[in-house]
Every structure is written in C-alpha cells, then in structure tokens.
Write an enzyme that holds these catalytic residues in place. Structure first.
Site, mmCIF file in Angstrom:
data_model
loop_
_atom_site.group_PDB
_atom_site.id
_atom_site.type_symbol
_atom_site.label_atom_id
_atom_site.label_comp_id
_atom_site.label_asym_id
_atom_site.label_seq_id
_atom_site.Cartn_x
_atom_site.Cartn_y
_atom_site.Cartn_z
ATOM 1 N N GLU A 81 55.231 12.702 24.761
ATOM 2 C CA GLU A 81 54.347 13.667 25.401
ATOM 3 C C GLU A 81 53.583 12.992 26.540
ATOM 4 O OE1 GLU A 81 52.383 16.813 22.763
ATOM 5 O OE2 GLU A 81 50.704 15.531 23.308
ATOM 6 N N MET A 206 29.404 42.064 59.420
ATOM 7 C CA MET A 206 30.353 43.042 59.939
ATOM 8 C C MET A 206 31.648 43.021 59.138
ATOM 9 S SD MET A 206 29.863 42.486 64.047
ATOM 10 C CE MET A 206 31.136 43.729 64.370
ATOM 11 N N GLY A 210 35.272 38.360 56.330
ATOM 12 C CA GLY A 210 35.691 37.536 55.188
ATOM 13 C C GLY A 210 34.652 37.417 54.098
ATOM 14 N N THR A 212 34.260 39.253 51.329
ATOM 15 C CA THR A 212 34.866 39.349 49.993
ATOM 16 C C THR A 212 35.621 38.077 49.651
ATOM 17 O OG1 THR A 212 35.095 41.745 50.219
ATOM 18 C CG2 THR A 212 36.433 40.668 48.540
#
Length: 231
Positions: A81, A206, A210, A212
């Site tokens: 592993e 405005m 960008g 969000t």
C-alpha cells in the site's frame, strides 16, 4: 499530473491490529466532522496482495496519511500500500503526510528495532529492496510524531489542522487555474481576513465581474473549518 476528479480528500494507511480501534478511528472521525471525504479500509487485512479497489482509492485521493506504528512493516499489505502511495505522489503530486505513532522517524529510516525484525522475517520476499527504499523515502517526509506521553486528542487536532491547510492550499491553487482566478489570490486572502471580524460578508459590483466565482473560491478554501455548512 494529478487525476482531475478526486473521489476522496484523504486516504488513511494503517496497520489495523495496531491502531484500528484507537488512534486511527479517532482520526477518521475527526476528519469526517470536517466534512471531508475519507477512505479508511474497514476490512481486515487478508493475504499479501491488496485489491484493485484499494489501489484505485489511493489514486483517487488528494492526500494520504500514513500511520506508522510498531507493526506496520510486518504487513506485506501495508508495505505494498505504501509503495503505491509514494508512486501516486511521484506521478500525480499527491500529498503524503506520515504520522509516527509510538515509533520514531529514525526507526523507519534506519529500519531499527522491531521494524527491522519484521523486514528480516520478510527477507525472502522479492519486493524487500523496494520496501526498504520506500520506508526510507516516506520517513524523510515532513510529518507528525506521537510520543507515548502526548495527549492523543491534541495530537489529532493538530494533524487535522495540518491536513486542512494542505487541502485548502491544493484546492485554492486548482480553483484559481480552473476558474480563471490566476493572480487574484490577494483578493481571496483579503476576503478571508474580513471574515475574522464579521459573521456575514457581502460582495457587490457590476454584473460579469466574477463575484460568484470569487465567492465560490473563498468557500472552497475555508468551508472545512466549520462543523456545519449550507451550499
């Protein structure tokens, strides 16, 4: 290059007989409480070869925690592993965090004490040279040490905090690139600093600027710090 869509945030590699019912289970729970997707193999180790599903889970994880314990090197399962984890680190840039549970990093690097006895016991295995090299490489990584006298709850809290920082850094870098936010890390840090003083933060401007995207990038960076979230 790392896989684009990781299914898990954290993969935990551990020797079940040593830590399944104590340290590792507590670490697993603490990570889940931070809303992380964690892979911890609940099955008992059987045989020498790990399953393809387990190999895939390692590859599909952003970060692997290796819980080195006294008998970790006695398990071919754990050693194989570990080899795959470091292979993913080399190929995909996966983050690897070693945790030394009641053993010292130098014991792993130098194969001292009971670890060396385990490797001697496995001396007929063809993979033993690779295992020795891999153990040394993993022990040279920056990690956490657990003296027997240290409070485990505080130790787990520290480990979780370190993991969150590493994952947040990884997510932030990825989001900046994927969402066209390259060069805007200063704005993200500014918004993050404002949230230290106020419970609610508004972003105005405005349309098309960008807002969000910026809010989503900030959310991705800090959401793991809270017990409850609402997307």
């Amino acid at each position: 290059m790392a896989p684009k869509n990781n299914k898990y945030d954290v993969f935990i590699s551990f020797r079940g007989e040593d830590t399944r019912n104590n340290f590792t289970s507590h670490l697993h729970k603490a990570l889940l409480l931070k809303n992380l997707q964690v892979y911890m193999d609940e099955r008992l180790e059987s045989g020498d070869e790990i399953s393809s599903a387990l190999l895939t889970a390692i590859q599909d994880s952003k970060l692997s925690v290796i819980v080195f314990s006294e008998n970790y090197a006695s398990s071919r399962w754990c050693l194989n592993e570990l080899v795959h984890i470091l292979r993913c680190k080399e190929r995909y840039g996966q983050i690897v965090v070693p945790m030394f549970y009641h053993v010292r990093p130098c014991d792993i690097r130098n194969k001292q004490g009971i670890l060396e006895l385990h490797l001697v016991h496995l001396k007929n295995a063809l993979e033993v040279t690779q295992w020795r090299t891999t153990l040394t490489s993993a022990a040279n990584l920056s990690g956490c040490n657990s003296p027997k006298t240290r409070c485990e709850s505080n130790l787990i809290e520290k480990i979780v905090e370190d993991i969150l920082k590493k994952l947040n850094s990884l997510s932030s870098s990825s989001d900046y690139l994927n969402n066209g936010l390259v060069g805007m890390s200063r704005r993200i840090k500014h918004l993050e600093s404002l949230l230290l003083d106020v419970p609610i933060l508004g972003i105005c401007g405005m349309g098309g600027m960008g807002k969000t995207t910026l809010a989503r990038a900030l959310f991705t960076q800090i959401y793991n710090r809270f017990e409850c979230i609402q997307k």
